[in-house]
Design a protein around this motif. Structure first.
Motif, PDB file in Angstrom:
ATOM      1  N   HIS A 124       0.833  -1.201   0.000  1.00 50.66           N
ATOM      2  CA  HIS A 124       0.000   0.000   0.000  1.00 50.66           C
ATOM      3  C   HIS A 124       0.872   1.257   0.000  1.00 50.66           C
ATOM      4  N   PHE A 125       1.906   1.246   0.849  1.00 53.75           N
ATOM      5  CA  PHE A 125       2.800   2.400   0.949  1.00 53.75           C
ATOM      6  C   PHE A 125       3.572   2.594  -0.351  1.00 53.75           C
ATOM      7  N   ALA A 126       4.074   1.484  -0.943  1.00 50.35           N
ATOM      8  CA  ALA A 126       4.832   1.571  -2.186  1.00 50.35           C
ATOM      9  C   ALA A 126       3.964   2.096  -3.331  1.00 50.35           C
ATOM     10  N   ALA A 131       2.524   6.491  -7.079  1.00 54.24           N
ATOM     11  CA  ALA A 131       1.488   7.391  -7.587  1.00 54.24           C
ATOM     12  C   ALA A 131       1.907   8.847  -7.427  1.00 54.24           C
ATOM     13  N   HIS A 132       2.426   9.210  -6.252  1.00 50.16           N
ATOM     14  CA  HIS A 132       2.858  10.584  -6.018  1.00 50.16           C
ATOM     15  C   HIS A 132       4.075  10.934  -6.871  1.00 50.16           C
ATOM     16  N   LYS A 133       4.960   9.963  -7.067  1.00 49.34           N
ATOM     17  CA  LYS A 133       6.154  10.227  -7.887  1.00 49.34           C
ATOM     18  C   LYS A 133       5.766  10.497  -9.341  1.00 49.34           C
ATOM     19  N   LEU A 134       4.774   9.761  -9.834  1.00 50.50           N
ATOM     20  CA  LEU A 134       4.291   9.969 -11.205  1.00 50.50           C
ATOM     21  C   LEU A 134       3.588  11.317 -11.342  1.00 50.50           C
ATOM     22  N   ALA A 135       2.852  11.700 -10.300  1.00 48.34           N
ATOM     23  CA  ALA A 135       2.010  12.897 -10.383  1.00 48.34           C
ATOM     24  C   ALA A 135       2.707  14.186  -9.977  1.00 48.34           C
ATOM     25  N   TYR A 142       7.448  10.182  -0.510  1.00 47.82           N
ATOM     26  CA  TYR A 142       6.129  10.450   0.078  1.00 47.82           C
ATOM     27  C   TYR A 142       6.166  10.000   1.530  1.00 47.82           C
ATOM     28  N   LEU A 143       5.732  10.855   2.440  1.00 52.93           N
ATOM     29  CA  LEU A 143       5.732  10.525   3.860  1.00 52.93           C
ATOM     30  C   LEU A 143       4.304  10.334   4.342  1.00 52.93           C
ATOM     31  N   SER A 144       4.033   9.187   4.943  1.00 51.60           N
ATOM     32  CA  SER A 144       2.687   8.897   5.435  1.00 51.60           C
ATOM     33  C   SER A 144       2.505   9.503   6.813  1.00 51.60           C
ATOM     34  N   LEU A 150       5.180  15.544   1.211  1.00 51.89           N
ATOM     35  CA  LEU A 150       6.178  15.078   0.252  1.00 51.89           C
ATOM     36  C   LEU A 150       7.522  15.741   0.487  1.00 51.89           C
ATOM     37  N   ILE A 151       8.564  15.066   0.020  1.00 51.08           N
ATOM     38  CA  ILE A 151       9.888  15.679  -0.075  1.00 51.08           C
ATOM     39  C   ILE A 151      10.193  15.830  -1.555  1.00 51.08           C
ATOM     40  N   LYS A 152      10.551  17.025  -1.974  1.00 52.48           N
ATOM     41  CA  LYS A 152      10.744  17.323  -3.390  1.00 52.48           C
ATOM     42  C   LYS A 152      12.057  18.071  -3.620  1.00 52.48           C
TER      43      LYS A 152
END
Length: 218
Positions: A124-126, A131-135, A142-144, A150-152
């Motif tokens: 689920h985390f992966a 998804a966030h990396k693509l978007a 991505y931090l839950s 997010l870290i960018k």
């Protein structure tokens, strides 16, 4: 280095073994067990203490002193029943901190009701990470944390010559610069000085909510 801890890992599949190896590299003590002879053999080059044993047997866990470890991580493959039984046995022998890899949302819910200290759902985390990396262009991680944190990364580029004080990203965008990486280097300068001018090739590592990071000029 942080204080050395002793960790027991029950289940040495891909997740369990990788976790155990990483903990050893970080200087901590790890005892691993698995009922599979093949998995135990695969783990022996990396772990000083590894045993072919049944984690669903409370006597085995007690004999291997699992009750004395700072943490025990349960990663028993695809069997929800085995995972729950192992957790019950660990609680019975007095293990203080139990972390468990869940295989489904239902499994995660049951573990939470059992009072497990921490439940991780790797798939689920992966999936969220991807998804966030693509978007989100430039996303590093991505931090839950209950929100889309997010870290960018972003090159200084048109911010060259300005300081972090000049940019005032915290007040203008609710984004925090946590590190800067110089061009051609893998080293990060954490908690960078706010009054140092930026070079064009500097890479800023920023943390914040996704919606705020996306508001930053490209």
């Amino acid at each position: 280095m942080s204080e050395k801890i002793e960790v027991g890992v029950i289940g040495l599949g891909k997740f369990g073994l990788e976790l155990a190896i990483t903990l050893r590299k970080l200087g901590h003590s790890v005892t691993g067990i698995d009922s599979s002879e093949e998995r135990v053999k695969a783990a022996k080059p990396y772990l000083a203490q590894v045993f072919e044993a049944d984690g669903t047997d409370p006597q085995t866990l007690e004999q291997l002193s699992f009750q004395d470890f700072n943490y025990v991580v349960v990663s028993t493959g695809d069997s929800m029943e085995a995972s729950i039984l192992v957790v019950l046995n660990l609680q019975e022998i007095g293990v203080n901190k139990i972390w468990v890899k869940a295989i489904s949302e239902a499994h995660k819910k049951v573990l939470s009701k059992m009072g497990v200290d921490f439940v991780v759902f790797p798939e689920h985390f992966a999936a969220k990470q991807l998804a966030h990396k693509l978007a989100t262009p430039g996303m590093v991680e991505y931090l839950s944390m209950g929100q889309d944190i997010l870290i960018k990364e972003r090159e200084a580029a048109d911010w060259a010559g300005k300081t972090l004080i000049d940019l005032n990203l915290t007040n203008n965008y609710q984004v925090q610069v946590i590190a800067i990486r110089k061009a051609g280097s893998d080293d990060l300068d954490f908690v960078p000085k706010a009054n140092d001018p930026l070079d064009k090739s500097d890479v800023l590592i920023m943390i914040g909510q996704r919606e705020n990071l996306l508001k930053l000029p490209d």
